[in-house]
Design a protein around this motif. Structure first.
Motif, short mmCIF file in Angstrom:
data_model
loop_
_atom_site.label_atom_id
_atom_site.label_comp_id
_atom_site.label_asym_id
_atom_site.label_seq_id
_atom_site.Cartn_x
_atom_site.Cartn_y
_atom_site.Cartn_z
N ILE A 1 0.84 -1.20 0.00
CA ILE A 1 0.00 0.00 0.00
C ILE A 1 0.88 1.26 0.00
O ILE A 1 0.66 2.18 -0.79
CB ILE A 1 -0.93 0.01 1.24
CG1 ILE A 1 -1.86 -1.22 1.21
CG2 ILE A 1 -1.74 1.30 1.29
CD1 ILE A 1 -2.80 -1.30 0.03
N GLY A 2 1.87 1.32 0.90
CA GLY A 2 2.66 2.54 1.06
C GLY A 2 3.42 2.94 -0.19
O GLY A 2 3.48 4.13 -0.54
N VAL B 1 1.72 4.00 7.04
CA VAL B 1 0.95 2.83 6.63
C VAL B 1 1.76 1.55 6.85
O VAL B 1 2.10 0.81 5.95
CB VAL B 1 0.36 3.02 5.19
CG1 VAL B 1 1.42 3.12 4.13
CG2 VAL B 1 -0.66 1.96 4.86
N VAL B 2 2.07 1.34 8.13
CA VAL B 2 2.81 0.17 8.62
C VAL B 2 1.76 -0.79 9.22
O VAL B 2 0.84 -0.33 9.89
CB VAL B 2 3.81 0.62 9.71
CG1 VAL B 2 4.39 -0.57 10.46
CG2 VAL B 2 4.94 1.43 9.08
N LEU C 1 -0.61 -3.38 11.33
CA LEU C 1 -0.96 -3.66 12.73
C LEU C 1 -1.54 -5.08 12.70
O LEU C 1 -2.28 -5.42 11.77
CB LEU C 1 -2.02 -2.64 13.14
CG LEU C 1 -2.53 -2.58 14.55
CD1 LEU C 1 -2.99 -1.15 14.83
CD2 LEU C 1 -3.69 -3.51 14.79
N ALA D 1 7.15 2.51 14.80
CA ALA D 1 7.13 3.54 13.75
C ALA D 1 6.74 4.89 14.35
O ALA D 1 7.33 5.93 14.01
CB ALA D 1 6.15 3.14 12.64
N GLU E 1 -7.09 3.49 4.51
CA GLU E 1 -6.81 3.09 3.13
C GLU E 1 -7.79 1.99 2.75
O GLU E 1 -7.94 1.02 3.47
CB GLU E 1 -5.36 2.62 2.99
CG GLU E 1 -4.93 2.60 1.55
CD GLU E 1 -5.42 3.83 0.78
OE1 GLU E 1 -6.42 3.71 0.06
OE2 GLU E 1 -4.84 4.91 0.92
N HIS F 1 -4.69 -10.33 5.12
CA HIS F 1 -4.48 -9.72 6.43
C HIS F 1 -5.47 -8.62 6.73
O HIS F 1 -5.27 -7.81 7.62
CB HIS F 1 -3.02 -9.30 6.68
CG HIS F 1 -2.39 -8.50 5.58
ND1 HIS F 1 -2.68 -7.19 5.37
CD2 HIS F 1 -1.50 -8.86 4.64
CE1 HIS F 1 -1.97 -6.76 4.34
NE2 HIS F 1 -1.26 -7.77 3.87
#
Ligand SMILES: NC(=O)C1=CN([C@@H]2O[C@H](COP(=O)(O)OP(=O)(O)OC[C@H]3O[C@@H](n4cnc5c(N)ncnc54)[C@H](O)[C@@H]3O)[C@@H](O)[C@H]2O)C=CC1
Ligand SMILES: CC(=O)N[C@H]1[C@@H](OP(=O)(O)OP(=O)(O)OC[C@H]2O[C@@H](n3ccc(=O)[nH]c3=O)[C@H](O)[C@@H]2O)O[C@H](C(=O)O)[C@@H](O)[C@@H]1O
Length: 428
Positions: A11-12, A84-85, A87, A103, A155, A272
């Motif tokens: 995504i990032g 956008v890490v 979780l 982060a 997102e 995920h």
């Protein structure tokens, strides 16, 4: 504008490319040195995202996009930072904030005045206000709402078509303060483009939902809806099998009026996102029995598929059974929470010898996932279709010599291609 993106994953990285393509100067931060090195060579570190390669080959040499492992090299200069890490949830279903806390700590240590921080990672309602705002203030010595602003903006794109979805869906957001939200609306309006959506009363564009909590809940609501809807479809599928009815025919018929949107049943709900976010919602609302029941219905589908195979095949002791598809859905090279692992485990429990095929994975990659790779052309006793990769529509009897029973978990195998019975989950 100078923008930093923290977390250069599926995504990032496309997000960073989108912002750079809009003319902004973007620095991406990732803890994985190999990811950073690959991006700086203008190469996508993962397959499957249409347009990403083209964006990188244009934007990296032009100096509009670069990557670093060093927060100090990206954050202090940035006008806006997008986080956008991932979780996770732990084995007991509790949110695991570890990666995000790290982060956030590294971001806080490098935060400067007047920066806008937008979290995009899906999270439980209240996380921004009660967890990351204090961490950011503590780590930076700055005050949120005065010195810097934090918003949540979920997102919502599907990997594989990120650039397309970014234009298609409204960008939802909510701030901890109205000033933060106002700045975030201005930010996203500068970095995104939106298709016309005459079907939306409010129009397509950036939607300020009034609070971070409303934006946090909106993402949990839309994904939990998907899980609950699939859970209902799976419940109908199991009943249809016993009642001698084709559930696909029923769903097509029900959905022919505009108030019914029953999703497709199937052999597993993986990835995920959809299996995880209902659990984040349950961490906020543990009494949500409807959510819990749907999760349970979906989790049971791999066991149901193997039980069905046992009924159709008989004793599976020593039977060679190939599972078709390791990926959690068609066309993605991703096995997070994939049903393949439960299918293989259940096959082992009934004495079968399980192997796995997936056109997107090499044999060593499957071995690395703890799966036994299968080669087409080798003799098998039974097959279980788990992923509806388009390649499987072309399967023929030569691919699975001697196969005696097939369970099709996604209604994906073309009728008449096999001499043996093909049992579609949700049909008699
Ligand atoms: N993958 C999907 O289909 C979707 C994901 N999302 C959201 O995006 C989040 C991220 O998903 P993906 O990009 O698919 O994950 P990913 O696993 O592809 O990438 C995550 C990246 O973050 C990096 N990272 C980990 N800790 C870090 C740290 N402390 N600092 C900097 N980088 C760090 C990793 O090295 C990795 O490159 C998800 O948790 C979810 O909330 C939203 C919509 C769709
Ligand atoms: C289309 C859509 O809204 N997707 C959202 C979703 O994407 P993801 O990659 O998880 O795929 P997807 O939902 O299709 O399948 C999940 C599983 O359900 C199974 N599945 C799916 C549909 C169905 O009808 N039946 C079914 O069994 C299917 O076989 C899979 O095993 O989560 C992303 C996220 O929140 O991060 C959102 O941003 C996306 O917008």
């Amino acid at each position: 504008m100078k923008i930093a993106v923290i977390g250069l994953g599926k995504i990032g990285l496309p997000l960073a490319a989108q912002f750079a393509n809009k003319g902004h100067t973007v620095v991406g931060v990732d803890i994985a040195p190999s990811t950073v090195a690959t991006i700086n060579e203008a190469v996508a570190p993962f397959p499957g995202e249409a347009q990403l390669g083209e964006y990188l080959t244009r934007l990296v040499p032009a100096g509009k996009l670069r990557a670093t492992t060093n927060y100090a090299d990206a954050i202090p200069e940035a006008d806006a930072v997008v986080v956008v890490v991932p979780l996770f949830v732990d084995n007991d279903g509790r949110p695991d904030f570890g990666w995000m806390d790290k982060a956030t700590a590294d971001l806080a240590a490098n935060l400067t005045k007047d920066t806008l921080v937008a979290y995009e990672t899906t999270l439980p309602v209240g996380t921004l206000r009660t967890r990351w705002k204090p961490q950011l203030e503590h780590g930076s010595g700055l005050i949120e709402g005065t010195d810097f602003h934090v918003v949540f903006s979920p997102e919502r794109v599907l990997t594989g078509r990120v650039f397309e979805d970014l234009r298609k869906y409204p960008k939802l957001l909510g701030g901890l303060s109205s000033e933060g939200a106002k700045r975030a609306v201005a930010f996203y309006e500068q970095v995104l483009d939106f298709d016309e959506r005459p079907d939306l009363e409010r129009g397509n564009g950036v939607w300020d939902l009034g609070s971070a909590e409303a934006a946090e809940m909106a993402k949990l609501a839309e994904t939990t809806y998907r899980d609950v809807n699939i859970g209902l479809a799976n419940q109908f599928a199991k009943f249809a099998e016993t009642a001698g009815i084709d559930v696909y025919q029923v769903i097509e018929a029900s959905n022919s009026q505009p108030y019914s949107h029953i999703h497709r049943p199937g052999i597993s709900v993986g990835g995920h996102c959809i299996p995880v976010y209902p659990r984040l919602y349950l961490s906020n609302d543990p009494d949500a029995t409807i959510v819990r029941a749907a999760r349970e219905a979906n989790t049971q589908m791999p066991a149901h598929a193997i039980a069905r195979l046992q009924v159709e095949y008989g004793d599976l002791t020593g039977a060679r059974v190939v599972v078709l598809g390791a990926a959690y859905r068609a066309g993605v090279k991703e096995t997070a929470f994939s049903g393949v692992f439960d299918l293989v485990r259940h096959l082992g429990e009934v004495g079968a010898i399980a192997s796995v095929h997936d056109p997107l994975y090499t044999q060593p990659e499957l071995t690395g996932l703890g799966l036994t790779p299968h080669t087409f052309g080798e003799s098998v006793d039974a097959a279980v279709l788990h992923t509806d990769h388009p390649e499987y529509r072309l399967l023929t009897r030569d691919d699975l010599p001697n196969v005696r029973q097939i369970i099709d978990g996604r209604a994906a195998i073309a009728a008449g291609k096999f001499e043996c019975p093909v049992h579609v989950i949700g049909t008699p």
